[in-house]
Design a protein around this motif. Structure first.
Motif, short mmCIF file in Angstrom:
data_model
loop_
_atom_site.label_atom_id
_atom_site.label_comp_id
_atom_site.label_asym_id
_atom_site.label_seq_id
_atom_site.Cartn_x
_atom_site.Cartn_y
_atom_site.Cartn_z
N VAL A 5 37.27 40.41 37.44
CA VAL A 5 37.49 40.17 36.01
C VAL A 5 36.25 40.62 35.23
O VAL A 5 35.16 40.09 35.45
N ILE A 69 41.33 42.65 36.18
CA ILE A 69 41.67 42.31 34.79
C ILE A 69 40.48 42.67 33.92
O ILE A 69 39.37 42.16 34.13
N CYS A 71 38.81 42.41 30.52
CA CYS A 71 38.75 41.73 29.23
C CYS A 71 37.52 42.12 28.41
O CYS A 71 37.46 41.82 27.22
N ILE A 106 44.91 45.45 34.88
CA ILE A 106 45.36 45.00 33.56
C ILE A 106 44.25 45.26 32.55
O ILE A 106 43.16 44.71 32.66
N TYR A 201 48.11 36.80 31.27
CA TYR A 201 47.35 37.66 32.18
C TYR A 201 47.70 37.34 33.63
O TYR A 201 47.88 38.25 34.45
N LEU A 205 49.53 39.85 36.29
CA LEU A 205 48.87 40.14 37.56
C LEU A 205 49.83 39.95 38.72
O LEU A 205 49.90 40.77 39.64
#
Length: 294
Positions: A5, A69, A71, A106, A201, A205
């Motif tokens: 992440v 992910i 962000c 993502i 999220y 995933l």
């Protein structure tokens, strides 16, 4: 699943980390500072030192995980184009690291400007002139064996009086002595609670489709005047209208967006992922948030 992440210590990323760990996933969080390291360790997740400019660190983080992910973003609007290019290079490096693996990737992008004056759906193409993020470009990685998706966040992804542009609107109202809107203030902004967004999220995933766009939308379209009114009420300030020509002078960079009409649907997202936002809407959040002082 072990999930890399980026932005793991940020406002959205921290909620995503908590959602993942609470549901059995392991997190490897990107940290660019000692403060971020301490925050992630306190959350009980593994730390990966690096930054968006350090492409080797991003590639090695992606290699060490079962999914990713993204962000993180550099929120310095004085370097709009440069930060968009940093984001593009970072995403491309991570996508290349995952090629042929069918692992989920993502990315995150914004919603303003998708279909001005109309209800924007997940089918709407990104407006590069409004959203600096290059996240949609990574969707092409789906053709290279990556389960690439993007989640679009509204300008007010909130919790209490924090998140998105809300703190900026509060600070501007305090500084200027008025809480303002543009023209008649009927233009609409979408919003979502950050815990609902974090759930999205995780669902993406676990079961999202390659090449998909998902919308994190709780409030499909709140009149901007209504947002200005609750901020004015909480700060005990008058609520006033600004002409479109006055917007940039009053709001600064946000004046480019404050008058945008951007109602947005998440119907496809809800149907495809079974996502159901349950947290307070933006107005209720602001009405019941703690002190606006400071």
């Amino acid at each position: 699943m072990r999930v890399f992440v980026t932005g793991a210590a940020g406002f959205i990323g921290a909620a995503v980390v908590n959602e993942l760990t609470a549901n059995g996933h392991q997190v490897l969080g990107l940290a660019r500072s000692d403060a971020n390291v301490a925050s992630l360790k306190a959350a009980g997740v593994d730390v990966h030192r690096g930054s968006l400019e350090d492409l080797d660190s991003l590639r090695s983080g992606a290699d060490a995980a079962d999914g990713l992910i993204h962000c993180a973003y550099i929120h310095d609007f004085s370097k709009f184009a440069a930060n968009a290019e940093v984001d593009r290079c970072a995403l491309e490096a991570m996508a290349r690291a995952l090629e042929g693996s069918n692992k989920p990737l993502i990315s995150t992008s914004g919603l303003l400007g998708l279909a001005p004056g109309q209800v924007a759906t997940e089918n709407a193409a990104a407006n590069a002139a409004v959203s600096p993020r290059k996240s949609e470009e990574v969707l092409a990685a789906a053709a290279r064996g990556v389960r690439a998706m993007t989640i679009r966040l509204p300008p007010t992804t909130h919790e209490g009086n924090k998140g998105g542009f809300i703190p900026y609107l509060i600070a501007t109202a305090r500084q200027k002595g008025v809480s303002a809107y543009v023209a008649d203030g009927r233009n609409r902004w979408p919003a979502a609670h950050r815990l609902d967004a974090a759930l999205l999220y995780r669902l993406a995933l676990e079961k999202g489709a390659a090449g998909a766009r998902y919308h994190a939308i709780g409030d499909e379209g709140l009149a901007f005047r209504e947002i200005a009114e609750v901020i004015g009420k909480r700060l005990n300030l008058p609520v006033v209208s600004k002409l479109p020509a006055e917007a940039v002078d009053h709001f600064g960079f946000l004046g480019l967006f404050a008058g945008m009409d951007a109602p947005t649907s998440a119907a496809q997202t809800r149907q495809q992922l079974g996502w159901r936002p349950t947290r307070p809407g933006l107005i209720a959040d602001l009405e019941h948030a703690g002190s606006f002082a400071g």
